[in-house]
Every structure is written in C-alpha cells, then in structure tokens.
Design an enzyme around this catalytic site. Structure first.
Site, PDB file in Angstrom:
ATOM      1  N   GLU A 129      -4.387  -8.706   0.109  1.00 40.87           N
ATOM      2  CA  GLU A 129      -5.248  -8.504   1.498  1.00 40.87           C
ATOM      3  C   GLU A 129      -6.648  -8.491   1.089  1.00 40.87           C
ATOM      4  O   GLU A 129      -6.894  -7.956  -0.023  1.00 40.87           O
ATOM      5  CB  GLU A 129      -4.597  -7.161   1.925  1.00 40.87           C
ATOM      6  CG  GLU A 129      -3.508  -7.254   2.990  1.00 40.87           C
ATOM      7  CD  GLU A 129      -3.447  -5.837   3.475  1.00 40.87           C
ATOM      8  OE1 GLU A 129      -4.330  -5.291   4.121  1.00 40.87           O
ATOM      9  OE2 GLU A 129      -2.152  -5.539   3.855  1.00 40.87           O
ATOM     10  N   GLU A 164       0.750  -1.271   0.123  1.00 37.89           N
ATOM     11  CA  GLU A 164       0.040   0.015  -0.077  1.00 37.89           C
ATOM     12  C   GLU A 164       1.028   1.289  -0.047  1.00 37.89           C
ATOM     13  O   GLU A 164       0.789   2.379   0.738  1.00 37.89           O
ATOM     14  CB  GLU A 164      -1.065   0.018   1.211  1.00 37.89           C
ATOM     15  CG  GLU A 164      -1.968  -1.119   1.207  1.00 37.89           C
ATOM     16  CD  GLU A 164      -2.916  -1.162   2.581  1.00 37.89           C
ATOM     17  OE1 GLU A 164      -2.807  -0.187   3.067  1.00 37.89           O
ATOM     18  OE2 GLU A 164      -3.915  -2.120   2.317  1.00 37.89           O
TER      19      GLU A 164
END
Length: 851
Positions: free
Chosen positions: A505, A424
């Site tokens: 994720e 991220e």
C-alpha cells in the site's frame, strides 16, 4: 535469492457433457426468480412473514445499495448504509425424475455474510465468511418429479460492527446449480503446474481429483487434451485409474506443449485444457479449463521478472464494490474498471482485503493484469470496534476452511503471482504470534507450492523485530516511505539480503474530482465543504504525496513495485468526513469511473512513451479575476511551457528545482524534482480565456493541451462507453453526462439536478456522480445531481428482447440550499461559485441491444 515460479493457471469453467451416455453434467445459472426480505425471523417463524414483505430479485443482489444512507455513528464506516440486520432469500424450483441418480449441489460465489442454507425446512449448509465461495450438497432433501416443489431458503446476518468499509448485503455474487454423475471430477480438483518452460517446449503437469460412487470399484480412463486459441489440439495424454467405492483418488499426467505461447501482460495468451473421464468406454464427466503458460520470479536485488523480462509492478488496491452498482458483481462493470486502469498504465491488482469474485480473475487472465490475491483483513485480534463478526469469534473454526477453498478455487489463474495472508494485522506487535503467520503461510504452500505468500505489514519495525518478515516469502510494506529510505535500508541489512520486497500500500492521498481549495497551499482536508483538494500536495499522517512515493519507487531497484491505495473511490470509510460523506476519497478515479487529476500523474509516470499533457485546475473561476491561481501540469515530457491567453509564463524542466518549489517544502524539493512528472507555476493570476501547455522530450515537441473558460451550460452531452450491448440481464452500457456550453466546452462548475428517462427495450440500473457527500440513493430513482460537470447513468437491456434503448436527460429546477455542492471554495471567505441556470438543451442517446 530468487523466488522462481513456473506455473500456468486456469479459470475453472464447467462444460455440458454426456454422462452414462444419456445424461449430462450441467452447470447452470441459478440467479433468476428469487425473492428476498429483511426481517428478524427464524426458519421456524419465517412462514409468519406476510407475502407483501417479499420482493422479487435477481442475483447477484446487493440489498443495501438501493437504500438511502442514514447518518449514524454506528454505520459511518459503511458509508451510512443500513447494512446490519437479518436477510432472507428464497427460491422455489422443480427437478425432473431423471435427476434422481445425480449428485446435485449449489455453488455460491459469495454471500454477505454468515449464511445458513435450508432446503425443504432442513439445514444443508452454512458459511460465515462473506468473501469465499463454497458448494452446498442438496442431497438427501431434494424432491423430484412434476409437482414436487423444492423450497430453498438462505438466511444471512450482518452484525452492527463487522467491517471497516461497505460490504453490501445479500447474495451478491453468482449462484450455480451443478449436476454430476456419482463418479465425477471433484469440484476445484484440477491443479495445473508447469515445472519446465522453455522457448521450444513446456511441460504441463495436470493433477485431477476424482470421487467414486459409493457402489463403484473398478478401472476408468482419464484423458487430457490441451487446445490452443484456435481450438487445435497441441498436446494430449491418457491414464488408467483404479477406483475404490466411495473414495477420492488423484490422477497425475504430464503433457508436453511444443513452442508454447507464453501468457504475459502484453500478450495474455490462454490455452484450454479438456479433461475427460471414461468408464467402460462411456464418457462419465468432462471439464474445460482455460489456462496460461508462463514463468515469474521475485528477485531480492532486482525486483520482479515475468517470462525472464524485468517488469515493474504498477498496481492498485481495489475494494470489491462496483460504484453505483454496489457490491453485486457484474462482469462488464469489472471489465470497464480494468479498461480505465489500463489507460492509466496500471498492470496489477491487489484484491484488498479479501477474495474477489471469480469473474474478476477471469478478466485479469484475459486482459493481462497481475494479481496479488488477498484472503484476510484481520486474523485473531480485532481492529478496533469493527471486528464483531469473523474475527475473533469464528477464526479457530473457519480460517483453514476459508484458506483451502480460496486457494483451490483460484490457484490455476495465470494472473495470480502471489497470495496475501493478511493486511495490517495487529499480531505484528506480538512476537509469539509470528508462529501463526508461519502456519498460515505453510497452509498456503500445502495447496499451492508454486507461488509465494506475502502480507501487508504497516508496523514495519514490529514486523522485523518480532520475526513476521521471516514468515512470508515476499515482504509487503504498507506506507514504508514514511520511514524514509526504508526499502533500501531493509535491503542493506545482511539478514534480509535474500528477502524480496513489494510496496503493498502506498500514497493514500485524498481528493474530490474537479474540486480545488484556495488559498493555494492549504491542507487537502478539513475544509468547510467536506471535499478534498485535487492539487493533492498533502497526505494523511500515515502516507505521503504521490510524488514522494514515485521518487522512492524510482530509487529502490530491489523493490518489485507498488499497489496504490486506491484505484477507485469506494463506498464507506469516508474519512475524515465520516459524519457527512458516504464515499472514500482515496481513489485515482472516482466512484463512477471518472479520472481525477492524480490519475494523470500516474499515467505520465507509468506510460512514459505515451505522449500527454494534463493541466489543472480547470479555468472557469467567475469572481477570481486577479487572484493567484497556481497551475500544475503532468506530462511524460522533460520540459513544458505554459501560455495564458497567448502569453508565456516560462518553461519548467524536469530535474530542476523550480518544477516543485515551495509547495512541497516538507520534502526535499530538489531531489523530488528529479523523479516527479509534476511541473508547477505558482505565480499565475487568474484571467478568463485559454491556458495552453506545450511539452517537449529530448528537445522535440511531443504534445500540447489547452483548457478554456466555459460559459453557461447550453446543453447536456451524452456519451456511451458502448452503444451496442447484449439483450440480457448482465450486459451494461455506461453513459456519461457532460454539461457543456454553447461552444461545446465542458462546464466544470455545474452541479444541478438532472432527470433521466429510459424508453424502449431496456431499463435504468443506477445513477451516480462521484460526489462523496451526496446521500441520494444510487438505485431506484430517476433524478440525481451532477458533480462538477458530470453524472453517470447505467442502463441494461431486457433479457431476450433485442431492440433499442433511448436515454434522455434534462435539467430540473431546484431551490439552492446550504447543502448544494460547488467546485471550489475560498477557505477564508467561504466564497462559492454561482449556480447555473436549468434553462438548457436536454440530452439524448440511443443504445441498441442484440441477442
């Protein structure tokens, strides 16, 4: 496009061997007899610290986990543990005179963080990143001979804002002293690949780096032997090498293994490579390396293949703490976590978001887990206020060093199927920074051209538009399901038809083990008890319920699989209850290793041939008589029938809309029902007694389960995961304490305080319950509160003293306060269950230790 990789890997381990005929290469533990203190000293002023400030410790060591969490805004992401500060470790040691001709170094597997190492007052090393392993050469400041004491000091520093979760503080992984000849195999200098793997043979390439002494030039012989699991030689080779004084050379050899046994998640077969270095017929160095032979590939259309067989990746993200042990690495604790995950059906681990301890990778090799091996959580752009440390302050000076040592250490593990460069990363928003991602990927390929590189992208559209997806070999998506049918939409774009995908994720739902909120259908979060509802029908804004992700996984054939956030609860990131909690709520399993209800959701999906029925919620609800109490069931069957006190409440069939009904009204319940293993009866009225569910598959009964209303606690039942352990510092026994009534039924509403005692040849290491809101230190005490019927005690033996350990636990009378935790709450009326009496039978269990 197929990304195909044919490799086998090793977990590096050094054996004792003869050198120059009368000396040995030695790799010995350097974990014992340390002292530590926390204080703002310098190497010049450390002598002013009084001796009373130093406490004896043994490594691996996490100082912070024994402290009481302190509520404070600056530390809430760390679970309120007092991480920031300056820490000092010291150790004295003596070396014999005969070691003067050796090269002597220390190998630190992990120091948290910004470590500077001093020997006899001189700086000999520094390492900033807290997760990568590194060697430190102790020459030329060593002293040798009797009475010549060497003083080693390690200073580490944790700033106030350097992490998004609990990292621990200290020398939290193993330390090794390594002694070698001046001419020797380079540390992490063996690289093994298998360019050809077939049923009848495999070609094994071995590349070995050797460092020559400053005074030696000449010829040497490098021998390589491959041994099977019975220690039989199955391949061997030798090659003459020319050495030049003070230089490092690389020697390549090709070996052929006939009818190889392939490493697989179902049969993790390991070979052993023995590499010997000889000069003038004298053995100078020797290494032993475990490895596996196998092939794998990522396919843009069909997902992941291992040894030619399609395998869906059923993975979890895990942070590096080990529950009540903190971050101090322990091999048995990590093995227990993997055993629990295996029971659920998990076959893969993402080391989120940093390099793991080498021991975890050894376990994955041995137990058959796939690994996505991750290096960084962030790069050059800080993530909010939590990057005051490595990023961006040290990035330019350190990222290449960290990547190099990371890949060289781990590149031979058969469990690792991909590298991850980041998670991220905010850089996704900036097109010009895509070049940095490409540079990082190229650097991975420089040290290991055999594996793909991925990254976890959460800004999907930015990652596509700014070119980041083009800089990795396999695209990793975080929470892509929130964008609808993203996986298939991405696959349908012509420019990405050859790009494999994996969900790095998913889900990220929160729950507290054994806790349920009423009225039914309220959001999981924001309740008055700072707990999250175990019905798990809602998710944070960036995620989706597990049932929705399971549907997307099932309907996205090109997707390699998923990594759920997270396998276990972890310390820190206690969102959304940052002020009043110390643990996360994301795990499928709580901090102590007790499965939550959501565990069984995935077990029913990931182990379709394992016949099971799981019922929730529990059925002990004094005061709820006559009230609506919906029942959910997870099963691998396609049909189930519910009975309450013998009365049928009807059947649910997979694929029919009534399995999901209005509880998931945000989503298409009809479509969802085809892919979820959750079956729901929403109209059940609570009455004490028995709840039974019978499950069928293809018309045949496969399983049934029943839960009952429990009475008052009558005794404490202790169960050890292993009742026989080694008499050393490392091995552990995990003892579960269950509150049960006079009929032996589990009492899920018990939250009383328990007192533990240990007698014999052992000691109490840690306590815990998995309660996110409990601020009691998990180490250093003898009392702990149960949480929803359970508590955990961890014990170990005494090094070198076999015998028995008797563990006893009893209830402790305590005043009931407003902070007491209960297993349910009525949102509108804040109704709590009544506390249990402490007048019940104590529990006892005996664990034996042996050499």
């Amino acid at each position: 496009m197929n990304l195909s990789y044919s490799i086998f890997l090793l977990a590096i381990a050094f054996s004792v061997c003869a050198c120059h005929g009368d000396t040995d290469r030695e790799r010995t533990s350097f974990n014992a007899d340390w002292q530590m203190m926390k204080g703002d000293f310098t190497v010049q002023t450390i002598g002013e610290a009084g001796e009373q400030l130093w406490e004896p410790v043994r490594l691996p060591h996490d100082w912070a986990i024994s402290q009481r969490p302190v509520k404070g805004a600056s530390m809430k992401n760390y679970g309120h543990y007092p991480l920031p500060g300056t820490y000092w470790y010291r150790k004295s040691f003596v070396l014999p005179e005969e070691d003067q001709d050796k090269l002597i170094s220390l190998y630190f597997e992990g120091i948290m963080r910004d470590a500077t190492i001093y020997l006899n007052g001189e700086q000999v090393g520094r390492w900033v990143y807290g997760y990568t392993s590194f060697p430190v050469n102790l020459l030329p400041y060593l002293k040798f001979g009797e009475g010549e004491v060497n003083e080693l000091l390690v200073r580490l520093h944790l700033t106030k804002k350097f992490t998004r979760w609990y990292t621990g503080a200290g020398i939290y992984r193993d330390v090794w002293m390594i002694k070698t000849n001046p001419t020797h195999f380079v540390h992490d200098g063996v690289f093994i690949t298998t360019p050809t793997v077939q049923n009848d043979y495999a070609i094994v390439n071995v590349e070995t780096e050797i460092s020559s002494a400053a005074s030696f030039s000449g010829k040497g012989l490098v021998e390589a032997f491959i041994l099977n699991s019975q220690d039989e030689v199955v391949a061997q080779g030798k090659r003459v090498a020319d050495f030049r004084a003070g230089e490092t050379i690389s020697v390549e050899q090709e070996l052929k293994v006939l009818k190889p046994n392939l490493w697989d998640i179902e049969n993790p077969y390991l070979y052993k490579l023995v590499t010997k270095l000889k000069i003038d017929e004298m053995r100078v160095d020797e290494l032993e390396t475990n490895f596996g032979i196998r092939t794998f590939r990522f396919d843009a259309n069909e997902g992941f293949f291992l040894n030619g067989r399609h395998v869906k990746i059923y993975g979890v993200n895990n942070h590096h703490d080990l529950g009540p042990l903190g971050t101090a690495f322990n091999l048995r604790a990590a093995e227990r976590q993997l055993e629990i995950l295996r029971e659920m059906g998990c076959n893969a681990i993402r080391t989120s978001h940093n390099p793991s301890a080498p021991g975890l990778l050894d376990l994955c090799d041995r137990m058959g887990f796939l690994v996505m091996n991750e290096l960084f959580d962030s790069w050059t752009i800080p993530k909010g206020v939590h990057d005051e440390g490595y990023t961006p302050k040290h990035w330019d000076d350190w990222w290449e060093k960290d990547l190099k040592t990371f890949v060289r250490r781990d590149r031979n593990h058969p469990s690792i199927i991909m590298w991850s460069s980041g998670n991220e990363i905010p850089e996704q928003r900036h097109e010009k920074l895509a070049q940095l991602s490409r540079e990082i990927t190229d650097e991975f390929h420089k040290y290991d051209p055999t594996r793909p590189v991925t990254a976890g992208f959460n800004l999907n559209k930015d990652a596509v538009e700014n070119g980041f997806v083009d800089t990795v070999d396999v695209v990793g998506w975080n929470y892509a399901t929130k964008f609808g049918d993203w996986y298939n939409d991405f696959r349908a774009r012509p420019e990405f038809k050859d790009k494999p995908q994996i969900a790095t994720e998913t889900v990220s739902t929160q729950s507290s083990r054994g806790y349920y909120r009423f009225p039914y259908g309220e959001p999981n979060l924001n309740g008055p008890e700072n707990q999250a509802c175990s019905y798990v029908m809602r998710a944070p804004h960036y995620g989706l319920p597990p049932d929705m992700e399971l549907m997307r996984q099932a309907t996205s054939p090109s997707l390699a699989g998923e990594f759920i956030w997270t396998g276990f609860d972890y310390i820190g990131e206690p969102w959304p209850y940052e002020e009043d909690s110390t643990l996360s709520y994301y795990g499928l399993i709580d901090l102590c290793g007790f499965p939550k209800d959501i565990f069984y959701n995935y077990q029913s999906a990931w182990r379709p041939n394992y016949d099971m029925v799981h019922i929730l919620p529990h059925w002990t609800w004094p005061g709820r008589e006559g009230k609506l109490t919906p029942i959910h069931v997870f099963t691998n069957g396609d049909e189930a029938e519910l009975f309450v006190n013998g009365k049928s409440h009807g059947k649910r069939r997979k694929g029919e809309g009534n399995t999901m009904v209005k509880s998931f009204s945000r989503h298409d319940a009809g479509s969802l029902a085809k892919f979820t293993n959750r079956m729901i009866w929403e109209d059940v009225i609570y009455e004490p007694g028995e709840v039974k569910v019978v499950a069928w598959k293809n018309g045949e009964k496969i399983a049934e389960n029943a839960i009952h209303t429990a009475g008052e606690v009558a005794r404490l039942q202790l169960t050890a995961d292993r009742k026989k352990i080694r008499a050393d510092y490392e091995d552990l026994s995990f003892i579960t304490v269950d509150a049960v009534d006079d009929a032996g039924r589990f009492v899920p509403t018990f939250n009383g305080t328990l007192e533990f005692s240990v007698e014999g040849e052992g000691e109490l290491v840690a306590l815990g319950s998995g309660n996110p809101t409990d601020f009691t230190p998990m180490q250093g005490g003898s009392t702990y509160r149960a949480f929803n019927g359970k508590c955990l005690a961890i014990v170990r033996g005494i090094d070198g003293k076999p015998g028995s350990i008797t563990v006893r636990v009893k209830g402790v009378p305590a005043r009931i306060t407003a902070e007491d935790v209960y297993s349910s709450v009525e949102v509108t009326g804040r109704k709590k269950t009544a506390p249990h009496s402490t007048q019940f039978e104590s529990g006892e269990i005996i664990v034996t230790t042996e050499l």
